[in-house]
Design an enzyme around this catalytic site. Structure first.
Site, PDB file in Angstrom:
ATOM      1  N   LYS A 186       0.754  -8.485  -2.565  1.00  0.00           N
ATOM      2  CA  LYS A 186      -0.549  -7.810  -2.624  1.00  0.00           C
ATOM      3  C   LYS A 186      -0.459  -6.033  -2.983  1.00  0.00           C
ATOM      4  CE  LYS A 186      -3.449  -6.991   1.090  1.00  0.00           C
ATOM      5  NZ  LYS A 186      -4.055  -5.685   0.591  1.00  0.00           N
ATOM      6  N   GLY A 212       1.220  -5.273   6.063  1.00  0.00           N
ATOM      7  CA  GLY A 212       1.370  -3.999   5.380  1.00  0.00           C
ATOM      8  C   GLY A 212       2.159  -3.088   6.019  1.00  0.00           C
ATOM      9  N   ASP A 226       0.933  -1.100  -0.022  1.00  0.00           N
ATOM     10  CA  ASP A 226       0.172   0.008   0.083  1.00  0.00           C
ATOM     11  C   ASP A 226       0.736   1.146  -0.199  1.00  0.00           C
ATOM     12  OD1 ASP A 226      -2.155  -1.693   0.117  1.00  0.00           O
ATOM     13  OD2 ASP A 226      -2.122  -1.580   2.293  1.00  0.00           O
ATOM     14  N   LYS A 281     -11.178  -6.466  -4.901  1.00  0.00           N
ATOM     15  CA  LYS A 281     -12.420  -6.317  -4.094  1.00  0.00           C
ATOM     16  C   LYS A 281     -13.651  -6.490  -5.134  1.00  0.00           C
ATOM     17  CE  LYS A 281     -10.725  -5.378   0.350  1.00  0.00           C
ATOM     18  NZ  LYS A 281      -9.308  -5.085   0.067  1.00  0.00           N
TER      19      LYS A 281
END
Length: 512
Positions: A309, A483, A287, A342
């Protein structure tokens, strides 16, 4: 039992044993147990395949013990094995659970001179109208005899009317249950929660071990049965705690090695293999603000992770060259790419979102995920794009944010959809599959949990953090998604190495 009655019982046992070609002298040996397992398999009392159980669940194993009445030698061996198993228990009378256990209890009674009583399944509205037939006295203790135990429900159906007799003046007490086979699905724990001791001649795992050793069942079939038992425990969290047999309430966790052969999605199987190969169950959530930061992070943490991710719609630019660079890093460091998109729209829309647009996610991302809010059509839409490309889908069963609505009946519906679409669905985003009352699902499905840090806590926006030990050991997940604990570290590579070690140690500890 009086000495005279015991003498008569021993004579009967010897006579019946000789007739059946079975020795009754001496204790039961391990070889005796193994021989009986092989005989049960020979007469097809133990079967493997696909069988629909009373609950509606499909089972890879079926125990048909009704057949033993047609084989006197087997009935005799079963009765002797069960008598030996419960020989240290104190009881005055026996009661077989109708109907399969009745001939077993009768045989035990004849061989050893132990009186019996019988429970009626249907109480007559005429005559004596008794629920329990037979002669017994106030304060006597009754042994329950059953062929096998899964949940323990059939045992309790017999125990309860006997205990009801115990409330009357004539009285009957129940404290012990003996079965031929314990399926190891929580029955022992349920018995203990009702202050009953369970004696089992065999556990299903022992039977599997014998049949595998004699090459009558393959290791893959045995692994499938073990995984089914682990995923279909019957002793629920609302029952009283099992002080006498706590271990029975918690099945042994299957290893990634065992589970990889049970994965029906090809990518899921490859992820199990990747985790074993690299000895890591760490996923890093990238992120970050820019493409350059994302690629640099992938290069630094790549050696320590199984999954990288992304949230590519955070970036202000994207093209095929960026996707190619990310894929090159995935190949270099041996990790999978998970675009945390998502999806949450109707099937037709997600087809275009997954296959097209400026991101073309299906072309470069191994894994993506989706909410089930639109219904199962979203799985069909994504599958139509990703299945032929060898991709995998994670369904969002639970979320780590405070106040999430993804829980309860919704989570259970997600789990059912995953079970029904395992060709494309490879697992879940989840928080606590070990606490799911319906079970954590097929062991071929992978659980990934975000919101992991080395220290528990939360942030100002409602993100809840848990440690690797808690999410893997207590909550039952497989992959930890980290993260901020890594991307905000002064040395992301060193932090990734630390999380990798913590996650893998937690996984190994969970197998013990």
């Amino acid at each position: 039992m009086t000495a005279a009655l015991q003498k008569v019982a021993d004579a009967v046992a010897q006579a019946v044993g000789a007739k059946a070609g079975v020795s009754t002298a001496g204790p039961i040996t391990e070889q005796d147990k193994e021989d009986l397992v092989l005989r049960l398999h020979e007469i097809q009392a133990v079967k493997f395949g696909e069988f629909k159980l009373k609950s509606g669940i499909m089972s890879p194993v079926y125990l048909d013990l009704r057949v033993i009445v047609s084989y006197p030698d087997v009935l005799h061996k079963v009765a002797e094995m069960m008598w030996h198993t419960v020989k240290d228990a104190k009881f005055d009378v026996m009661c077989g659970v109708p109907y399969t256990a009745l001939p077993i209890a009768t045989c035990m009674s004849l061989l050893h001179g132990a009186p019996m009583v019988m429970r009626r399944k249907e109480v007559k509205d005429y005559g004596t109208k008794k629920a329990i037939e037979g002669a017994f006295k106030a304060g006597q203790t009754c042994l329950i005899v059953e062929d096998l135990v899964t949940s323990g429900a059939s045992v309790m159906e017999t125990v309860e009317p006997l205990q009801a007799e115990g409330l009357k003046a004539e009285g009957l007490k129940v404290s012990d249950v003996v079965v031929l086979i314990d399926r190891e699905q929580g029955g022992a724990a349920r018995m203990a929660s009702n202050k009953l001791a369970l004696y089992s001649a065999f556990k299903l795992s022992f039977i599997l071990d014998v049949l595998v050793r004699h090459k009558l069942v393959t290791e893959d079939v045995a692994a499938k049965v073990h995984s089914f038992l682990a995923a279909n425990q019957t002793f629920g969290p609302t029952a009283a705690p099992a002080a006498a047999a706590p271990a029975a309430a918690k099945p042994k966790r299957l290893s990634f090695e065992q589970r990889k052969v049970l994965a029906k999605n090809a990518l899921g199987q490859k992820l199990f293999e990747l985790m074993l190969r690299k000895q890591t169950n760490l996923a890093v959530a990238a992120d970050v603000a820019t493409v350059e930061e994302m690629l640099a992070l992938a290069d630094k943490v790549g050696p320590h992770i199984c999954v990288f991710k992304t949230h590519v719609d955070i970036f202000d630019r994207w093209d095929d060259s960026i996707a190619q660079k990310l894929r090159a890093l995935a190949d270099k460091h041996d990790f999978m790419i998970f675009e945390d998109r998502k999806y949450a729209d109707i099937g037709n829309t997600v087809v275009s979102q997954y296959a097209g647009g400026i991101y073309r996610i299906a072309d470069w991302s191994d894994i993506t995920n989706a909410h089930l809010v639109p219904g199962p059509g979203i799985i069909d839409g994504l599958k139509s794009v990703g299945l032929t490309k060898g991709r995998g889908l994670l369904l969002l069963a639970e979320m780590s944010s405070k106040g999430t609505l993804a829980k309860g009946a919704y989570t259970q519906a997600v789990a059912q959809a995953a079970e029904e679409n395992q060709d494309f669905v490879m697992g879940y985003i989840s928080q606590g599959p070990a606490s799911w009352t319906w079970g954590p699902g097929s062991p071929g499905l992978i659980h990934m949990t975000p919101g992991v840090q080395l220290a528990a806590g939360g942030d100002a926006l409602g993100q809840q953090y848990n440690t690797p030990t808690s999410v893997i050991g207590a909550n039952g997940t497989d992959v930890i998604i980290v993260g901020r604990g890594i991307i905000k570290a002064a040395d992301p590579a060193a932090a990734a190495a630390e999380y990798r070690a913590a996650g893998w140690e937690a996984y190994k500890a969970a197998l013990q």
